[in-house]
Enzyme design. Structure first.
Site, PDB file in Angstrom:
ATOM      1  N   HIS A  72       5.619  -3.645 -15.267  1.00 56.91           N
ATOM      2  CA  HIS A  72       6.741  -3.366 -14.475  1.00 56.91           C
ATOM      3  C   HIS A  72       6.605  -4.473 -13.153  1.00 56.91           C
ATOM      4  O   HIS A  72       5.461  -4.537 -12.715  1.00 56.91           O
ATOM      5  CB  HIS A  72       6.979  -1.956 -13.900  1.00 56.91           C
ATOM      6  CG  HIS A  72       5.831  -1.628 -13.194  1.00 56.91           C
ATOM      7  ND1 HIS A  72       5.768  -1.569 -11.569  1.00 56.91           N
ATOM      8  CD2 HIS A  72       4.910  -0.618 -13.529  1.00 56.91           C
ATOM      9  CE1 HIS A  72       4.489  -0.882 -11.159  1.00 56.91           C
ATOM     10  NE2 HIS A  72       4.108  -0.400 -12.202  1.00 56.91           N
ATOM     11  N   ASP A  74       8.420  -4.008 -10.167  1.00 56.20           N
ATOM     12  CA  ASP A  74       9.062  -3.346  -9.054  1.00 56.20           C
ATOM     13  C   ASP A  74       7.638  -2.864  -8.488  1.00 56.20           C
ATOM     14  O   ASP A  74       6.515  -2.686  -9.238  1.00 56.20           O
ATOM     15  CB  ASP A  74       9.906  -2.445  -9.332  1.00 56.20           C
ATOM     16  CG  ASP A  74       9.531  -1.237 -10.372  1.00 56.20           C
ATOM     17  OD1 ASP A  74       8.890  -1.468 -11.204  1.00 56.20           O
ATOM     18  OD2 ASP A  74      10.073  -0.136 -10.078  1.00 56.20           O
ATOM     19  N   ASP A 105      -0.915  -2.847  -8.675  1.00 50.31           N
ATOM     20  CA  ASP A 105      -0.070  -1.887  -9.073  1.00 50.31           C
ATOM     21  C   ASP A 105       1.389  -2.776  -9.409  1.00 50.31           C
ATOM     22  O   ASP A 105       2.308  -2.431  -8.442  1.00 50.31           O
ATOM     23  CB  ASP A 105       0.309  -0.765  -8.714  1.00 50.31           C
ATOM     24  CG  ASP A 105       1.002   0.234  -9.290  1.00 50.31           C
ATOM     25  OD1 ASP A 105       1.680  -0.090 -10.550  1.00 50.31           O
ATOM     26  OD2 ASP A 105       1.745   1.541  -8.715  1.00 50.31           O
ATOM     27  N   GLU A 138      10.220   1.234 -12.688  1.00 50.19           N
ATOM     28  CA  GLU A 138       9.192   2.068 -13.220  1.00 50.19           C
ATOM     29  C   GLU A 138       8.681   3.078 -11.782  1.00 50.19           C
ATOM     30  O   GLU A 138       8.568   4.222 -12.090  1.00 50.19           O
ATOM     31  CB  GLU A 138       7.687   1.248 -13.776  1.00 50.19           C
ATOM     32  CG  GLU A 138       7.000   2.176 -14.439  1.00 50.19           C
ATOM     33  CD  GLU A 138       5.888   3.022 -13.354  1.00 50.19           C
ATOM     34  OE1 GLU A 138       5.237   3.957 -14.009  1.00 50.19           O
ATOM     35  OE2 GLU A 138       5.680   2.648 -12.235  1.00 50.19           O
ATOM     36  N   GLU A 139       9.032   2.355 -10.788  1.00 50.20           N
ATOM     37  CA  GLU A 139       8.195   3.330  -9.544  1.00 50.20           C
ATOM     38  C   GLU A 139       9.519   4.111  -9.102  1.00 50.20           C
ATOM     39  O   GLU A 139       9.299   5.034  -8.604  1.00 50.20           O
ATOM     40  CB  GLU A 139       7.749   2.093  -8.357  1.00 50.20           C
ATOM     41  CG  GLU A 139       6.498   1.265  -8.664  1.00 50.20           C
ATOM     42  CD  GLU A 139       5.280   2.024  -8.914  1.00 50.20           C
ATOM     43  OE1 GLU A 139       5.377   3.428  -8.778  1.00 50.20           O
ATOM     44  OE2 GLU A 139       4.377   1.332  -9.038  1.00 50.20           O
ATOM     45  N   GLU A 167      -1.290  -1.248 -16.318  1.00 44.20           N
ATOM     46  CA  GLU A 167      -1.384  -0.421 -15.010  1.00 44.20           C
ATOM     47  C   GLU A 167      -2.813  -0.430 -14.537  1.00 44.20           C
ATOM     48  O   GLU A 167      -3.801  -0.546 -15.524  1.00 44.20           O
ATOM     49  CB  GLU A 167      -0.924   1.228 -15.528  1.00 44.20           C
ATOM     50  CG  GLU A 167       0.515   1.225 -15.699  1.00 44.20           C
ATOM     51  CD  GLU A 167       1.251   1.191 -14.362  1.00 44.20           C
ATOM     52  OE1 GLU A 167       0.868   0.849 -13.236  1.00 44.20           O
ATOM     53  OE2 GLU A 167       2.465   1.356 -14.335  1.00 44.20           O
ATOM     54  N   HIS A 354      -0.312   1.992  -4.254  1.00 40.72           N
ATOM     55  CA  HIS A 354       0.692   2.808  -3.169  1.00 40.72           C
ATOM     56  C   HIS A 354       0.044   2.667  -2.093  1.00 40.72           C
ATOM     57  O   HIS A 354       0.890   3.562  -1.112  1.00 40.72           O
ATOM     58  CB  HIS A 354       0.917   4.233  -3.880  1.00 40.72           C
ATOM     59  CG  HIS A 354       1.533   4.034  -5.167  1.00 40.72           C
ATOM     60  ND1 HIS A 354       2.469   4.970  -5.786  1.00 40.72           N
ATOM     61  CD2 HIS A 354       1.688   3.056  -6.132  1.00 40.72           C
ATOM     62  CE1 HIS A 354       2.984   4.606  -6.899  1.00 40.72           C
ATOM     63  NE2 HIS A 354       2.536   3.548  -7.278  1.00 40.72           N
TER      64      HIS A 354
HETATM   65 ZN   LIG Z   1       2.499   0.847 -11.630  1.00 42.55          ZN
END
Ligand SMILES: [Zn+2]
Length: 381
Positions: A72, A74, A105, A138-139, A167, A354
């Site tokens: 992903h 995003d 990520d 995805e997020e 990931e 994150h």
């Molecule tokens: Zn991720």
């Protein structure tokens, strides 16, 4: 001194992706850049964009096996910008560490995959079909991203044999952990219905908090299953509990609770729903339950992909027995595995995902790319 970025195509591409401000569900041109690189290699590109989400499905070659590289573009929002040591969307290297939102990520994973495929194809033709499945959702809600593409593939009868999701899976060192499964996720918004009234006249009211408490106690005390060798026991957690009008002399008319299961393959969404419903029916005269099922559990047991990945990791890192892990949150692997694919997640160290000052070790970028390449070579010979 030579500039590190000029030496590593993976680092260059990771930086170019981080510089694109793709806060979910924005793609901010990441897939366009990825598509350009893949088109040069002879991939056929198909855009499956939907509801403002960018989805790229790109294939090279034909026939079996079908090997999907998934990721992903995003990222989660950066949070307070002034808490970052450098601009989260201006990738910066300090002391051998690349900083930026999405560094771990999972823009490094995507960059490593693309460079792995560039080297693989430079070495001549491969067996079967190589595919990329890249999304910008995805997020966030994850409704129109990989889930949508997987539905389209299912409709066409396309069944991937292998998939790697890039990931961040590693724990303390690159390659020390492969994610081979994920728990299922099931949640519920519960509203307990009572009757509002004055606290001095309880016989004229029905207190939903008093109704809820014994049900809640029973749910919290329940052992849902014991897990198994691959999964920890199913967990039940209450994430929100709200009731009351704010006044101290009013019995509220309703109470709201949100709860979530992370469940093992010993339970199913239906079995958990049935057991919860039995408890609620026993204690609550009136309630509304709105369930949301955000992921089936999956588990890759077959030796093919896991063995190839383990050998590639051993070649690159010397780690002979990476931990085969099934903990953590959900990922898009939950949408790919039900198509029938063996799925693993392999990526950089995950301790900063994150977070403020998200980062990845620069030295790990090329190593990760060679792990992907080694895995592909073993299965697409
Ligand atoms: Zn991720």
């Amino acid at each position: 001194m030579p500039d590190a970025a000029s030496e590593s195509p993976t680092l260059q591409l990771a930086q170019a992706l981080i510089a694109r401000r793709s806060v979910t569900p924005a793609d901010a041109g990441c897939c366009e850049l990825i598509g350009e690189r893949l088109a040069v290699l002879g991939f056929s590109l198909e855009w499956m964009n939907r509801e403002g989400v960018t989805n790229l499905w790109a294939t090279h070659g034909s026939g079996a096996p079908l090997f999907v590289l998934a990721g992903h573009t995003d990222v989660v929002p950066p949070g307070p910008m002034d808490a970052w040591q450098s601009d989260p969307f201006a990738p910066e290297i300090r002391d051998g560490v690349l900083y930026g939102r999405g560094a771990a990520d999972m823009k490094s994973g995507i960059a490593a995959m693309i460079c792995a495929v560039e080297r693989l194809l430079a070495g001549g033709p491969h067996a079967g079909t190589l595919a990329f499945l890249i999304t910008s959702d995805e997020e966030g809600a994850a409704l129109h991203g990989t889930r949508h593409v997987a539905e389209v593939l299912r409709g066409r009868g396309i069944r991937p044999d292998y998939a790697i999701v890039g990931e961040a899976s590693s724990h303390a060192r690159l390659g020390d952990r492969i994610v081979v499964g994920r728990r299922g996720s099931l949640g519920c918004d519960l509203r307990v219905l009572g009757k509002q009234g004055h606290v001095a006249y309880p016989h004229k009211a029905d207190n939903p908090i008093h109704r809820l408490v014994p049900a809640l106690a029973e749910l919290v005390a329940t052992e849902w299953d014991g897990g198994n060798t691959h999964f920890p026991p199913t967990s039940f957690q209450i994430s929100n509990l709200r009731a009351g009008t704010g006044a101290n002399n009013v019995i509220p008319g309703e109470a709201d609770m949100v709860f979530n299961f992370r469940y093992s393959t010993e339970s199913t969404a239906d079995s958990l729903k049935a057991r919860v419903t039995a408890v609620l029916d026993r204690w609550l005269p009136a309630y509304q339950a709105r369930w949301w099922h955000t992921g089936e559990p999956f588990l890759t047991r077959q030796a093919g992909l896991i063995a190839a990945a383990k050998n590639a990791i051993a070649d690159e890192t010397g780690i002979a027995e990476p931990e085969l892990f099934t903990g953590g949150g959900t990922s898009d692997a939950r949408f790919i595995a039900p198509l029938g694919a063996e799925v693993v997640e392999i990526g950089p160290i995950n301790d900063s995902i994150h977070k403020i000052n998200e980062h990845v070790l620069v030295a790990d970028l090329d190593r990760l790319s060679r792990i992907y390449e080694g895995t592909l070579r073993r299965l697409l010979k």
